[in-house]
Design a protein around this motif. Structure first.
Motif, PDB file in Angstrom:
ATOM      1  N   TYR A  79       0.708  -1.321  -0.045  1.00 21.94           N
ATOM      2  CA  TYR A  79      -0.199   0.000  -0.099  1.00 21.94           C
ATOM      3  C   TYR A  79       0.930   1.193   0.114  1.00 21.94           C
ATOM      4  CZ  TYR A  79      -3.624   3.059   0.925  1.00 21.94           C
ATOM      5  OH  TYR A  79      -4.749   4.051   0.851  1.00 21.94           O
ATOM      6  N   PRO A  80       0.593   2.263  -1.013  1.00 18.44           N
ATOM      7  CA  PRO A  80       1.602   3.327  -1.140  1.00 18.44           C
ATOM      8  C   PRO A  80       1.093   4.479  -0.251  1.00 18.44           C
ATOM      9  CG  PRO A  80       0.082   3.154  -2.552  1.00 18.44           C
ATOM     10  CD  PRO A  80      -0.205   2.231  -2.286  1.00 18.44           C
ATOM     11  N   ARG A  81       2.232   4.751   0.647  1.00 20.58           N
ATOM     12  CA  ARG A  81       1.811   5.868   1.547  1.00 20.58           C
ATOM     13  C   ARG A  81       2.932   6.583   1.996  1.00 20.58           C
ATOM     14  NH1 ARG A  81       1.304   6.215   7.246  1.00 20.58           N
ATOM     15  NH2 ARG A  81       2.387   4.499   8.144  1.00 20.58           N
ATOM     16  N   ASP A  82       3.071   7.747   2.340  1.00 23.69           N
ATOM     17  CA  ASP A  82       4.023   8.706   2.747  1.00 23.69           C
ATOM     18  C   ASP A  82       3.977   8.336   4.529  1.00 23.69           C
ATOM     19  OD1 ASP A  82       5.650  10.646   3.748  1.00 23.69           O
ATOM     20  OD2 ASP A  82       4.653  12.409   2.779  1.00 23.69           O
TER      21      ASP A  82
ATOM     22  N   ASN B 122       3.979 -11.033  -0.151  1.00 22.78           N
ATOM     23  CA  ASN B 122       5.191 -11.190  -0.590  1.00 22.78           C
ATOM     24  C   ASN B 122       5.821 -10.128  -1.270  1.00 22.78           C
ATOM     25  OD1 ASN B 122       5.162 -13.812   0.421  1.00 22.78           O
ATOM     26  ND2 ASN B 122       4.963 -14.950  -1.345  1.00 22.78           N
ATOM     27  N   ALA B 123       7.044  -9.830  -0.816  1.00 24.32           N
ATOM     28  CA  ALA B 123       7.536  -8.661  -1.658  1.00 24.32           C
ATOM     29  C   ALA B 123       7.711  -8.573  -3.025  1.00 24.32           C
ATOM     30  CB  ALA B 123       9.091  -8.478  -1.108  1.00 24.32           C
ATOM     31  N   GLY B 124       7.791  -7.253  -3.874  1.00 19.60           N
ATOM     32  CA  GLY B 124       8.048  -7.190  -5.072  1.00 19.60           C
ATOM     33  C   GLY B 124       6.839  -6.559  -5.711  1.00 19.60           C
ATOM     34  N   GLU B 125       6.696  -6.248  -6.774  1.00 18.14           N
ATOM     35  CA  GLU B 125       5.786  -5.818  -7.864  1.00 18.14           C
ATOM     36  C   GLU B 125       4.938  -6.891  -8.638  1.00 18.14           C
ATOM     37  OE1 GLU B 125       4.454  -1.684  -9.525  1.00 18.14           O
ATOM     38  OE2 GLU B 125       5.693  -2.327  -7.672  1.00 18.14           O
ATOM     39  N   ASP B 131      -3.400 -11.244  -3.948  1.00 18.79           N
ATOM     40  CA  ASP B 131      -2.973 -10.852  -2.549  1.00 18.79           C
ATOM     41  C   ASP B 131      -2.296  -9.521  -2.474  1.00 18.79           C
ATOM     42  OD1 ASP B 131      -3.185 -11.316   0.192  1.00 18.79           O
ATOM     43  OD2 ASP B 131      -0.888 -11.837   0.100  1.00 18.79           O
ATOM     44  N   TRP B 132      -1.325  -9.230  -3.515  1.00 18.74           N
ATOM     45  CA  TRP B 132      -0.708  -8.094  -3.764  1.00 18.74           C
ATOM     46  C   TRP B 132      -1.807  -7.077  -4.340  1.00 18.74           C
ATOM     47  CZ3 TRP B 132       0.379  -4.659  -7.701  1.00 18.74           C
ATOM     48  CH2 TRP B 132       1.678  -3.773  -7.731  1.00 18.74           C
ATOM     49  N   VAL B 133      -2.611  -7.382  -5.192  1.00 24.92           N
ATOM     50  CA  VAL B 133      -3.456  -6.315  -5.736  1.00 24.92           C
ATOM     51  C   VAL B 133      -4.343  -5.570  -4.793  1.00 24.92           C
ATOM     52  CG1 VAL B 133      -5.434  -5.601  -7.190  1.00 24.92           C
ATOM     53  CG2 VAL B 133      -3.428  -7.216  -8.052  1.00 24.92           C
ATOM     54  N   ARG B 134      -4.727  -6.553  -3.786  1.00 23.70           N
ATOM     55  CA  ARG B 134      -5.846  -5.959  -2.619  1.00 23.70           C
ATOM     56  C   ARG B 134      -4.959  -5.116  -1.842  1.00 23.70           C
ATOM     57  NH1 ARG B 134      -6.522  -9.234   2.629  1.00 23.70           N
ATOM     58  NH2 ARG B 134      -4.868 -11.152   2.401  1.00 23.70           N
ATOM     59  N   PHE B 135      -3.764  -5.401  -1.348  1.00 22.36           N
ATOM     60  CA  PHE B 135      -3.089  -4.568  -0.330  1.00 22.36           C
ATOM     61  C   PHE B 135      -2.751  -3.154  -1.226  1.00 22.36           C
ATOM     62  CE2 PHE B 135      -2.427  -8.244   2.370  1.00 22.36           C
ATOM     63  CZ  PHE B 135      -2.703  -7.665   3.402  1.00 22.36           C
ATOM     64  N   ARG B 136      -2.361  -3.315  -2.529  1.00 23.78           N
ATOM     65  CA  ARG B 136      -1.677  -2.255  -3.201  1.00 23.78           C
ATOM     66  C   ARG B 136      -2.918  -1.305  -3.450  1.00 23.78           C
ATOM     67  NH1 ARG B 136       2.941   0.280  -4.606  1.00 23.78           N
ATOM     68  NH2 ARG B 136       2.841   1.106  -6.632  1.00 23.78           N
ATOM     69  N   LEU B 137      -3.980  -1.577  -4.069  1.00 22.13           N
ATOM     70  CA  LEU B 137      -4.910  -0.548  -4.395  1.00 22.13           C
ATOM     71  C   LEU B 137      -5.918  -0.189  -3.351  1.00 22.13           C
ATOM     72  CD1 LEU B 137      -6.743  -2.181  -7.678  1.00 22.13           C
ATOM     73  CD2 LEU B 137      -5.425  -0.114  -7.499  1.00 22.13           C
ATOM     74  N   LEU B 138      -6.194  -1.316  -2.406  1.00 21.69           N
ATOM     75  CA  LEU B 138      -6.997  -0.941  -1.516  1.00 21.69           C
ATOM     76  C   LEU B 138      -6.828  -0.727  -0.007  1.00 21.69           C
ATOM     77  CD1 LEU B 138      -9.872  -3.512  -2.872  1.00 21.69           C
ATOM     78  CD2 LEU B 138      -9.587  -0.773  -3.398  1.00 21.69           C
TER      79      LEU B 138
END
Ligand SMILES: [Zn+2]
Lengths: 153, 393
Positions: A79-82, B122-125, B131-138
């Motif tokens: 999750y991107p954040r500052d 897990n780390a990385g893009e 599982d990555w998408v739900r953390f990244r986006l939401l």
């Protein structure tokens, strides 16, 4: 130089200036018509279908709240954040799309509090910004509650 | 019915945050389970480990890690990973080996050394990983999903946050009687209400923690149990580990959307229980006690309905009547549940079967369900994994 605008995850919604307007992008199986969001481009998940061909479709931009919550604590990466900025909780919605009848999660537009929300409330899809810093703007979708006229609720 | 196997030994390493290697917990539980069975390590013909993704390579190959720690003995070795259902899939693998006649004595072990805070991907893009998408986006953590389910119950069935708090009160009261629980202490409703909101409407005390811990079972053929002098062992009668069926009606984490046309389809949790009942040739009316995956307080009420203990929407009614508390008609989570343990992922489904074993043997002390003869477990985790086990005596 202006920061570059990039979707937080590629391929899930239309880009700026798309003639269809701002829409979520899913795919439909070319053989059986099954609908997938996030997009499925490899295998149809219907157990009776072996198709590997998919057609991109724009999803309907309206729906009703299926359920909602908020995130009171900062989620972990990615999750991107500052890290230096104080954490501001946001509302998280699960919305049943009007036409497709699938439930799609998304953050509410900033500033919406769960106290204002109800299951069944109509919402609309709008473009949003997930994260912004000097180099980049990460774009996403937000759900905008169609608020009843002020003071009448 | 595909056949039964015997549970000769059951044991746990107490849950907590002990800061040690998962191997220590696992071996401690395994040695205790062998002692409980009255068997030595050299009687074991197969070791089945439930894998951990949080303990490096040794966790990925947990079966061989435990076998090596116990002293390599040329046993058959298996490791299974299935998120929260890893432990029950380990039991299923051992059962299959026993029923196929490949071995008579199997040792099943699950252990975890949990990191602090929210579970994260897990780390990385990795945009191809839901599982990555739900953390990244939401930023959608597991508690966010539990909260969506909880709010949905409130809107559809009229459940209240006080009902949810009462699940915690009930489970904490049972856990207070359990020496293996991480939080063996009663909690009252005001403490739940005073804890911080994590994901509206759920508070910190509505949501299970992540813990260190281990559980182990010695499983044998019925023949072996008889020869060993166990006349009336606890028997595992069903292990259901099926996938969901398409289209899915559930908003199932880590996915951020449901399948189209899923509305009205049987929910995955109910599918798991139905398969277990069918395999066991039993129904909800036969069940004396249940161990269910109370990742949140509200989710326990979903399980009542999935297991057929209450009609849809009536889980809270069962709770309010006291039916699912110790001393009630059908006590649920007599162990104290995840509310009292916190989740030690690979160990948890095995721990559920340990509790059933003690309940059916009449060895559960202050949390004993009187005369329990049939028990069922249920659990669910990421990526469409889930399980339900039926044990009888
Ligand atoms: Zn298809």
């Amino acid at each position: 130089m202006a920061p570059t605008r990039t979707p937080a995850v590629a391929g899930l919604f239309t880009e700026d200036g798309d003639p269809r307007g701002f829409r979520l992008l899913g795919t439909r199986c070319a053989a059986c018509g099954a609908l997938f969001f996030p997009r499925e481009d490899d295998f149809c998940r219907d157990p009776g279908c072996t198709s590997t061909e998919f057609i991109e479709v724009a999803l309907s931009p309206r729906g009703r709240i299926w359920s909602y919550t908020d995130c009171r604590y900062p989620p972990p990466p990615p999750y991107p954040r500052d890290q230096d900025r104080e954490w501001e909780p946001y509302a998280l919605l699960a919305v049943e799309l009007k036409e497709e009848r699938i439930v799609v999660m998304g953050q509410a537009v900033p500033g919406v509090r769960t106290e204002e929300l109800e299951v069944g409330m109509p919402v609309e899809l709008v473009p949003g910004v997930l994260h912004e810093d000097a180099d980049r703007v990460l774009t996403t979708w937000h759900w905008q509650p169609e608020r009843a006229t002020e003071g009448t609720r | 019915m595909t056949g039964e196997i015997a549970v000769l030994g059951a044991a746990m390493h107490p849950w907590g945050k002990w800061g040690q290697s998962f191997v220590r917990y696992g071996v401690a539980a395994a040695r205790s389970a062998l002692a409980d069975a009255g068997l030595a390590w050299d009687a074991v013909q197969s070791v089945v480990g439930a894998g951990s993704v949080r303990c490096g390579y040794p966790g990925y190959v947990a079966g061989s890690t435990f076998a090596r720690a116990m002293g390599l003995n040329a046993t058959r070795v298996t490791t299974v990973y299935a998120a929260c259902a890893s432990g029950s899939q380990a039991i299923a693998a051992a059962r299959d080996q026993i029923l196929a006649g490949d071995c008579e004595v199997a040792l099943v072990i699950g252990a975890e050394s949990a990191p602090k805070g929210f579970f994260a991907p897990n780390a990385g893009e990795r945009p191809d990983d839901p599982d990555w998408v739900r953390f990244r986006l939401l930023g959608a953590t597991n508690p966010a999903y539990f909260a969506l389910y909880a709010r949905r119950r409130m809107a559809l069935y009229g459940d209240t946050v006080d009902d949810f708090a009462q699940v915690k009160v009930k489970n904490a009261a049972a856990g207070a009687q359990n020496p293996n629980a991480r939080y063996p202490k009663a909690v009252d409703a005001s403490e739940v209400a005073a804890s911080a909101v994590v994901a509206d409407p759920l508070r910190l005390l509505d949501i299970c923690a992540t813990s260190d811990g281990a559980a182990a079972l010695v499983l044998t053929s019925l023949d072996f149990a008889r020869r060993h002098g166990a006349d009336k062992p606890v028997r595992i009668r069903a292990v259901s580990t099926r996938t969901p069926a398409y289209p899915r009606s559930d908003l199932d984490f880590p996915d951020i959307a449901t399948d189209a046309d899923g509305a009205g389809a049987t929910a995955f949790r109910a599918q798991l229980a139905q398969a277990a009942y069918e395999q066991a040739g039993l129904g909800p009316d036969d069940v004396d006690t249940a161990e269910v995956y109370d990742l949140s307080t509200a989710l326990e009420l979903d399980w009542y309905e999935a297991l057929g203990l209450a009609a849809e929407g009536e889980g809270a009614k069962l709770l309010r009547a006291g039916d699912t508390a110790l001393g009630g008609r059908i006590p649920v989570n007599p162990s104290g549940g995840l509310a009292s343990f916190g989740e030690a992922v690979p160990a948890q489904a095995i721990a559920q079967v340990c509790e059933l074993t003690w309940q059916l043997r009449g060895q559960a002390g202050g949390r004993q369900v009187p005369g329990a003869r049939t028990g069922i477990t249920a659990n669910q985790g990421l990526f469409g994994h889930g399980s339900s086990v039926v044990a009888v005596r």
